[in-house]
Design a protein around this motif. Structure first.
Motif, PDB file in Angstrom:
ATOM      1  N   ALA A   1     -28.112  -6.561  37.964  1.00  0.00           N
ATOM      2  CA  ALA A   1     -28.223  -7.953  37.799  1.00  0.00           C
ATOM      3  C   ALA A   1     -28.661  -7.767  36.415  1.00  0.00           C
ATOM      4  N   ALA A   2     -29.619  -7.336  36.040  1.00  0.00           N
ATOM      5  CA  ALA A   2     -30.231  -7.246  34.792  1.00  0.00           C
ATOM      6  C   ALA A   2     -29.049  -6.772  33.830  1.00  0.00           C
ATOM      7  N   TRP A   3     -28.195  -5.835  34.289  1.00  0.00           N
ATOM      8  CA  TRP A   3     -27.318  -5.492  33.191  1.00  0.00           C
ATOM      9  C   TRP A   3     -26.049  -6.509  33.196  1.00  0.00           C
ATOM     10  N   GLU A   4     -25.814  -7.243  33.961  1.00  0.00           N
ATOM     11  CA  GLU A   4     -24.979  -8.426  33.842  1.00  0.00           C
ATOM     12  C   GLU A   4     -25.661  -9.354  33.096  1.00  0.00           C
ATOM     13  N   ALA A   5     -26.840  -9.611  33.214  1.00  0.00           N
ATOM     14  CA  ALA A   5     -27.625 -10.580  31.955  1.00  0.00           C
ATOM     15  C   ALA A   5     -27.548 -10.272  30.805  1.00  0.00           C
ATOM     16  N   GLU A   6     -27.630  -8.760  30.619  1.00  0.00           N
ATOM     17  CA  GLU A   6     -27.688  -8.437  29.390  1.00  0.00           C
ATOM     18  C   GLU A   6     -26.482  -8.285  28.459  1.00  0.00           C
ATOM     19  N   LEU A   7     -25.391  -8.419  29.410  1.00  0.00           N
ATOM     20  CA  LEU A   7     -23.812  -8.300  28.668  1.00  0.00           C
ATOM     21  C   LEU A   7     -23.708  -9.766  28.351  1.00  0.00           C
ATOM     22  N   GLU A   8     -24.493 -10.980  29.329  1.00  0.00           N
ATOM     23  CA  GLU A   8     -24.133 -12.177  28.904  1.00  0.00           C
ATOM     24  C   GLU A   8     -24.912 -12.598  27.835  1.00  0.00           C
ATOM     25  N   ARG A   9     -26.075 -12.316  27.434  1.00  0.00           N
ATOM     26  CA  ARG A   9     -27.310 -12.602  26.546  1.00  0.00           C
ATOM     27  C   ARG A   9     -27.021 -12.211  25.029  1.00  0.00           C
ATOM     28  N   ASP A  10     -26.795 -11.029  25.070  1.00  0.00           N
ATOM     29  CA  ASP A  10     -26.654 -10.013  23.782  1.00  0.00           C
ATOM     30  C   ASP A  10     -25.528 -10.246  22.920  1.00  0.00           C
ATOM     31  N   VAL A  11     -25.697 -11.228  21.602  1.00  0.00           N
ATOM     32  CA  VAL A  11     -24.676 -11.327  20.871  1.00  0.00           C
ATOM     33  C   VAL A  11     -24.042 -10.186  20.043  1.00  0.00           C
ATOM     34  N   ASP A  12     -24.882  -9.191  20.097  1.00  0.00           N
ATOM     35  CA  ASP A  12     -24.420  -8.003  19.496  1.00  0.00           C
ATOM     36  C   ASP A  12     -23.279  -7.421  20.394  1.00  0.00           C
ATOM     37  N   LEU A  13     -23.645  -7.381  21.879  1.00  0.00           N
ATOM     38  CA  LEU A  13     -22.680  -6.917  22.922  1.00  0.00           C
ATOM     39  C   LEU A  13     -21.303  -7.576  22.426  1.00  0.00           C
TER      40      LEU A  13
END
Length: 75
Positions: A34-46
């Protein structure tokens, strides 16, 4: 949490991290996914990396979650 997200998260990890995370309790694995999904959604560099290589973006986010504890951490 869908098992599909957990499977995708585990597949995005390096073999070393995958082995480490696979040894954790299932609930913790799901929190990390779930944290991984959130990281993918919120990080603009990604987002930029995702346009070039979706797999690389997923792998980088997975590494950040496991190494940096972004939202998941060890309990």
């Amino acid at each position: 949490m869908q098992t599909d997200s957990l499977t995708r998260f585990l597949n995005a990890l390096s073999p070393e991290h995958r082995q480490e995370v696979s040894g954790r309790p299932h609930e913790q694995q799901e929190r990390l996914a779930a944290a991984w999904e959130a990281e993918l959604e919120r990080d603009v560099d990604l987002d930029t990396l995702d346009e070039l290589s979706p797999a690389a973006a997923e792998s980088e986010a997975a590494r950040r979650v496991v190494e940096g504890g972004a939202g998941g951490g060890a309990s």
